[in-house]
Every structure is written in C-alpha cells, then in structure tokens.
Design a protein around this motif. Structure first.
Motif, short mmCIF file in Angstrom:
data_model
loop_
_atom_site.label_atom_id
_atom_site.label_comp_id
_atom_site.label_asym_id
_atom_site.label_seq_id
_atom_site.Cartn_x
_atom_site.Cartn_y
_atom_site.Cartn_z
N GLY A 175 0.82 -1.21 0.00
CA GLY A 175 0.00 0.00 0.00
C GLY A 175 0.86 1.26 0.00
O GLY A 175 2.06 1.23 0.28
N ALA A 176 0.20 2.39 -0.32
CA ALA A 176 0.92 3.67 -0.38
C ALA A 176 1.36 4.12 1.01
O ALA A 176 2.38 4.79 1.17
CB ALA A 176 0.03 4.73 -1.02
N GLN A 177 0.57 3.74 2.03
CA GLN A 177 0.95 4.14 3.39
C GLN A 177 2.28 3.51 3.78
O GLN A 177 3.13 4.15 4.41
CB GLN A 177 -0.15 3.72 4.37
CG GLN A 177 0.14 4.06 5.82
CD GLN A 177 0.24 5.56 6.07
OE1 GLN A 177 -0.32 6.35 5.31
NE2 GLN A 177 0.97 5.94 7.09
N TYR A 183 -3.55 14.34 4.09
CA TYR A 183 -3.94 12.98 4.47
C TYR A 183 -3.40 12.67 5.88
O TYR A 183 -2.19 12.74 6.11
CB TYR A 183 -3.37 12.06 3.39
CG TYR A 183 -3.29 10.61 3.72
CD1 TYR A 183 -4.42 9.89 4.07
CD2 TYR A 183 -2.08 9.93 3.65
CE1 TYR A 183 -4.34 8.54 4.35
CE2 TYR A 183 -1.98 8.59 3.92
CZ TYR A 183 -3.12 7.90 4.28
OH TYR A 183 -3.03 6.58 4.57
N ILE A 224 0.03 16.01 -2.47
CA ILE A 224 -0.99 15.14 -3.09
C ILE A 224 -1.63 15.97 -4.21
O ILE A 224 -2.70 16.58 -4.02
CB ILE A 224 -2.08 14.72 -2.07
CG1 ILE A 224 -1.46 14.26 -0.75
CG2 ILE A 224 -2.97 13.62 -2.66
CD1 ILE A 224 -2.48 14.00 0.36
N ASN A 266 -6.52 14.48 -1.01
CA ASN A 266 -7.29 14.04 0.15
C ASN A 266 -7.00 15.03 1.28
O ASN A 266 -5.84 15.17 1.66
CB ASN A 266 -6.83 12.63 0.56
CG ASN A 266 -7.59 12.08 1.74
OD1 ASN A 266 -8.48 12.73 2.28
ND2 ASN A 266 -7.23 10.87 2.16
N ASP A 316 2.29 11.97 -3.88
CA ASP A 316 1.35 10.88 -3.60
C ASP A 316 0.27 10.87 -4.69
O ASP A 316 -0.55 11.77 -4.77
CB ASP A 316 0.73 11.10 -2.21
CG ASP A 316 -0.13 9.94 -1.76
OD1 ASP A 316 -0.65 9.20 -2.62
OD2 ASP A 316 -0.29 9.77 -0.53
N THR A 318 -2.05 8.46 -5.13
CA THR A 318 -3.01 7.41 -4.79
C THR A 318 -4.36 7.57 -5.50
O THR A 318 -5.03 6.60 -5.83
CB THR A 318 -3.21 7.41 -3.26
OG1 THR A 318 -1.95 7.10 -2.68
CG2 THR A 318 -4.21 6.38 -2.79
N MET A 319 -4.78 8.83 -5.72
CA MET A 319 -6.13 9.08 -6.28
C MET A 319 -6.11 9.31 -7.79
O MET A 319 -7.15 9.61 -8.37
CB MET A 319 -6.72 10.35 -5.65
CG MET A 319 -6.81 10.36 -4.16
SD MET A 319 -8.14 9.30 -3.62
CE MET A 319 -7.90 9.46 -1.86
N SER A 359 -0.79 3.52 -5.62
CA SER A 359 -1.53 2.46 -4.97
C SER A 359 -2.74 2.10 -5.82
O SER A 359 -3.20 2.93 -6.62
CB SER A 359 -2.00 3.00 -3.61
OG SER A 359 -3.03 2.24 -3.06
N SER A 394 -5.43 1.09 -4.04
CA SER A 394 -6.43 1.02 -2.97
C SER A 394 -7.71 1.76 -3.30
O SER A 394 -8.79 1.36 -2.88
CB SER A 394 -5.86 1.60 -1.68
OG SER A 394 -4.86 0.77 -1.17
N LYS A 395 -7.60 2.89 -4.00
CA LYS A 395 -8.80 3.67 -4.29
C LYS A 395 -9.35 3.31 -5.67
O LYS A 395 -10.54 3.39 -5.90
CB LYS A 395 -8.50 5.18 -4.25
CG LYS A 395 -7.80 5.63 -2.99
CD LYS A 395 -8.66 5.49 -1.76
CE LYS A 395 -7.81 5.61 -0.52
NZ LYS A 395 -8.53 5.74 0.71
N ARG A 451 -3.95 -4.26 -0.63
CA ARG A 451 -2.75 -3.76 0.05
C ARG A 451 -1.53 -3.73 -0.88
O ARG A 451 -0.45 -4.21 -0.53
CB ARG A 451 -2.41 -4.57 1.33
CG ARG A 451 -3.51 -4.70 2.35
CD ARG A 451 -4.15 -3.38 2.78
NE ARG A 451 -3.21 -2.36 3.17
CZ ARG A 451 -3.31 -1.09 2.73
NH1 ARG A 451 -4.27 -0.71 1.90
NH2 ARG A 451 -2.42 -0.21 3.11
C1 LIG Z 1 -3.54 10.42 -0.17
C2 LIG Z 1 -3.45 9.02 0.33
N1 LIG Z 1 -2.25 8.42 0.36
C3 LIG Z 1 -2.10 7.17 0.82
C4 LIG Z 1 -3.18 6.45 1.26
C5 LIG Z 1 -2.96 5.06 1.77
O1 LIG Z 1 -3.22 4.18 0.73
P1 LIG Z 1 -3.02 2.62 0.87
O2 LIG Z 1 -4.35 2.03 1.19
O3 LIG Z 1 -2.55 2.21 -0.49
O4 LIG Z 1 -2.00 2.35 1.91
C6 LIG Z 1 -4.44 7.03 1.26
C7 LIG Z 1 -5.60 6.28 1.78
O5 LIG Z 1 -6.61 6.84 2.13
C8 LIG Z 1 -4.58 8.34 0.77
O6 LIG Z 1 -5.76 8.95 0.75
#
Ligand SMILES: Cc1ncc(COP(=O)(O)O)c(C=O)c1O
Length: 463
Positions: free
Chosen positions: A171-173, A197, A239, A244, A267, A269-270, A295, A297-298, A305
C-alpha cells in the motif's frame, strides 16, 4: 504509557471554541480523541490539575469532563493513580451507542471491491503462481510481473519508466512510512499540504519530523508559498491529484512552474479517479527528481494492500536495504492479481467513475437539502468532499455523530495545531441512498449540538 499534559493540549487544539459548556466541549473532544485512536487504550492521562494548567482552564472543568468520560466508560480511575483510557463495554466497532439501525461509516474514504473483476484477476494470478514456487517468495523489490505492469502504467501516463524504477510496497501508506524512516532525521522539516492525508502526518511525526504546513485553499496551491517553504524543508509531501481531503487537483500551469528546493514525495493514490477533468499528467514529468508513490487502494480495492514507489534505482536500493526492519516483502498472489488488473487497465473503469460521480452529486444534493449552511467544494476527482460549516463545531460533531448513527472524520485530523475546526471530510464511496441517510443523521446531530442536547448518550431517533 503516560501522556503529558502538553501532548494532550496539543491534540485538543482549539477545544474552547463552540457552543455549550466548557466541560462538555472538553469531554466530547477527549472522547473523539479516544474513538479516533489518537489517545490509545490504556494510556494514562495527566492529572486534572496538570491538564487544567496546560489548557488554561479550571480544574473544575477538567474534573467534570473526566467524570463524564468515566460515567460513559471512556476512562477508568482508581484512587491515587492517573485516569486511563478505555472503551465502553457495549462499544461496537468503536461507536458508543447502538442506534437500532446500523451506523453509517463516513470515516473511511475507500470504495468497495469490484467483485467479478477481482475474482477473474485472482483466477489468472493463481495460474501464474507456480512460476514463483521455485523461489523463496521473499522479494523486497516486488515481483517482476508487477514492477513491469506499474512501469507500463507510468508509460501510458506519459512518464517513461523502467521496472528498475519501481519498488512494490504493501500500500501507499507503507511506501510513505518506508520513505519517512529512510529520508528523515529527528527535527527535520517536512513541507505538507494543509489540510492533508492524516496518516501522512502520523508517518512524519513518528519519524520525529517537524511539519511545515502550506495552505491548500479553494483556489488550490500557492506556488510562492510552496517555493518559500521548500527552501526551509528537508522533504516535501504533496498530493497533487485529487487531493485528500479536498478533491482538488494541481493545474498543469502550477506543475510546470513548481521547483522545490528539497526532495519531494508525490502521492498519486487518487490519480486514476478523475471525474470531471482529464487524468492529470504525473508531476514527475515536470519534476524529474520527484519520488512518486502510488496504490490501487482507491482505484480497485484497499484490501489488496498493494502500492509502490517510483524513484531512482539508487534510492530504491536504500529502501530495499532498510525494508527488513519493518517487513520482508509483499504477498505474491496479490501482486500477480494486481499486475493482471493494471495490464487490463482496470484502474480506470468508466462504470465506477460514473457511479462515483452520481454518488458525489447525491451527497452534494443531500447537503443542500439537509445542511444548507454547509459549503462544499466540487471535487474534480477522488472520493471525498471537504465540507465547511459556518461555526467551528467539527470535533464536537464528530464526537456526537455516532449517537445519531453516523461516524465522520473531524477536520482537525487533516491538519496540525487544531486547524480545520469548521471542516469535515465526507467520502462519496457508499451507495447514494446511504449517503443521503448519513447526511440526514448528521443534520440531526448538528441540531442536537446547536440546541445544546449534547453529551446525552441515549440513542437518538434515527431517520
Ligand atoms: C492520499 C493518500 N495516500 C495514501 C493512502 C494510503 O493508501 P493505501 O491504502 O494504499 O496504503 C491514502 C488512503 O486513504 C490516501 O488517501
């Protein structure tokens, strides 16, 4: 673990503002910190006297707030020891009151899985899996298949990328946490969007860095401020794609002009959730030294993950070497399934984007109807609205919202120093009917706040 009065005061931010008696505001805010996990279970709070001193309030106020929390099961006390954090016995998933109807969770901003697409991807992944059985399965860079698929994803977005530039993460986190550990030393300064975020804030504060917030307003990013902060920072975290929580995206003009003096983590992710504008060009097209994280994830499902870092191989080598301190690699089947999904371009599905647009519109419509004083920007993409109330009630609203059958993320979670007390983040990842119901419940909670009916933990009527 003991928590100092100053740490609690910092977390509480501007708790003094808003309607109702001070002790109620304080207990509501402390309850939110407990439900959010910012005050962890078992943590020992400072004494009433110390906390009163740090907050500049009376001991009576703190004592009354503590008593309310004890009464409702959020604090345990014993003679001559500090009050410790607990949760009430009847808490369901962290929500204190059963409403008779299921609580609608607006604190998560992530869509449900595309079931059939995932099934098919995992079926194909299982066919490919035996290729990996001869090796040990610990691959700190990730599988060749997924690194290639991610590199192709960047190529399609106009950024030439070799699989050597990709390291797969959980995941990105995880990507962010690995980079924070590697790139930051205690007291380093990190430029952040403000709001941003929340778990990025956690990753940087865990690395004991200091934060340099640069405002992201309704008109977006201010390039002068970014440049000035970039000169003082050791690292920047941005971001730019459907940010976010605001949903804003950085226009091409700003991307072209941005020249930050410090290393920059972007980042993305979106990025695949462009609703009203074409998909943005990667910021690294204009800033070749940028470290990008991404990621699925979204765009597909958080439960996979799977995320990644795109950077120079020399940096990735350092990440790879530092990685065993936290984990030894990413599960292979999930990587193979994600490679299938990326190769089939499943991260931008028109039906999902259409559904998000209609849920976003339903959410905005419900706001207009039930909370007409609340202003919300129209996000061009992503999964969240950033709503602004006329009064600084966000934390108190988040604290009592579960009593009305809805959970929300309070504005101060997205910033530092207690900022954003007039904001809440509202995701539009649930079906429209649930979103409308959630906003009706939120409007009831707001009414209860305005009329001072807070702190009653009895189930409120739920529409
Ligand atoms: C901007 C941003 N970065 C990272 C993440 C984490 O993503 P991941 O679920 O891939 O760990 C999120 C999740 O909400 C996010 O909004």
């Amino acid at each position: 673990m003991k928590i100092s009065s100053h740490a609690v005061a910092r977390m509480l931010g501007t708790w003094q503002e808003g309607p109702g008696p001070a002790h109620q505001r304080l207990s509501d805010r402390l309850r939110l910190l407990i439900l959010d996990g910012r005050l962890s279970l078992g943590a020992a709070l400072p004494s009433e006297r110390d906390l009163a001193f740090a907050l500049g309030t009376s001991r009576t106020t703190v004592g009354a707030a503590f008593r309310t929390l004890v009464e409702h099961g959020y604090l345990a006390t014993q003679a001559r020891t500090r009050a410790t954090v607990r949760l009430p016995d009847d808490t369901t998933a962290g929500h204190p009151v059963r409403t008779g109807t299921e609580t609608i969770d607006l604190s998560f901003a992530a869509p449900a899985a595309p079931v059939e697409i995932l099934h098919a991807a995992f079926a194909t992944a299982l066919e490919h899996l035996p290729r990996h059985f001869e090796r040990h399965g610990y691959d700190r860079y990730g599988t060749a298949e997924l690194r290639e698929a991610v590199a192709q994803w960047y190529q399609r977005r106009g950024l030439p990328t070799d699989p050597d530039h990709i390291l797969i993460t959980n995941g990105a986190q995880h990507a962010l946490a690995l980079l924070a550990r590697l790139l930051l030393s205690p007291r380093d300064k990190v430029l952040i969007d403000h709001p941003t975020y929340p778990h990025a804030i956690t990753a940087f504060t865990e690395a004991r860095a200091r934060l340099l917030p640069v405002a992201v307003t309704s008109s977006g990013w201010d390039i002068e401020q970014l440049h000035a902060a970039g000169r003082a920072a050791n690292l920047a975290y941005l971001i730019p794609d459907f940010h976010n929580p605001t949903g804003l995206y950085m226009p091409t003009r700003v991307r072209q002009q941005l020249r930050l003096a410090c290393p920059t983590v972007v980042d993305e992710t979106m990025t695949d959730l462009a609703l009203d504008v074409p998909s943005p060009e990667p910021l690294a097209v204009h800033m070749p030294t940028a470290i990008s994280i991404g990621s699925v994830s979204k765009s597909i499902w958080g439960g996979l993950r799977i995320g990644w870092i795109r950077a120079l191989p020399s940096l990735l080598e350092r990440v790879e070497q530092a990685r065993p301190a936290t984990d030894l690699g990413t599960p292979v089947v999930e990587q193979l399934a994600t490679a299938v999904l990326l190769n089939e371009h499943r991260t931008q599905r028109s039906d999902t984007l259409q559904q998000l647009r209609s849920q976003r519109d339903a959410l905005r419509q419900a706001l207009t109807e039930y909370l007409p004083d609340v202003h919300a920007l129209q996000p061009a993409g992503g999964v969240t609205l950033w709503a602004t109330f006329p009064e600084p009630i966000s934390s108190r609203l988040a604290a009592i919202a579960p009593d009305h059958g809805v959970t929300i993320a309070a504005g101060p979670r997205f910033g530092i120093g207690g900022a954003f007390e007039r904001n809440i983040r509202l995701p539009y990842t649930l079906p429209s009917s649930q979103l409308v119901q959630a906003i009706r419940r939120l409007a009831q909670a707001e009414q209860a706040l305005v009329h001072g009916a807070t702190g009653s933990h009895s189930p409120a009527p739920v529409a």
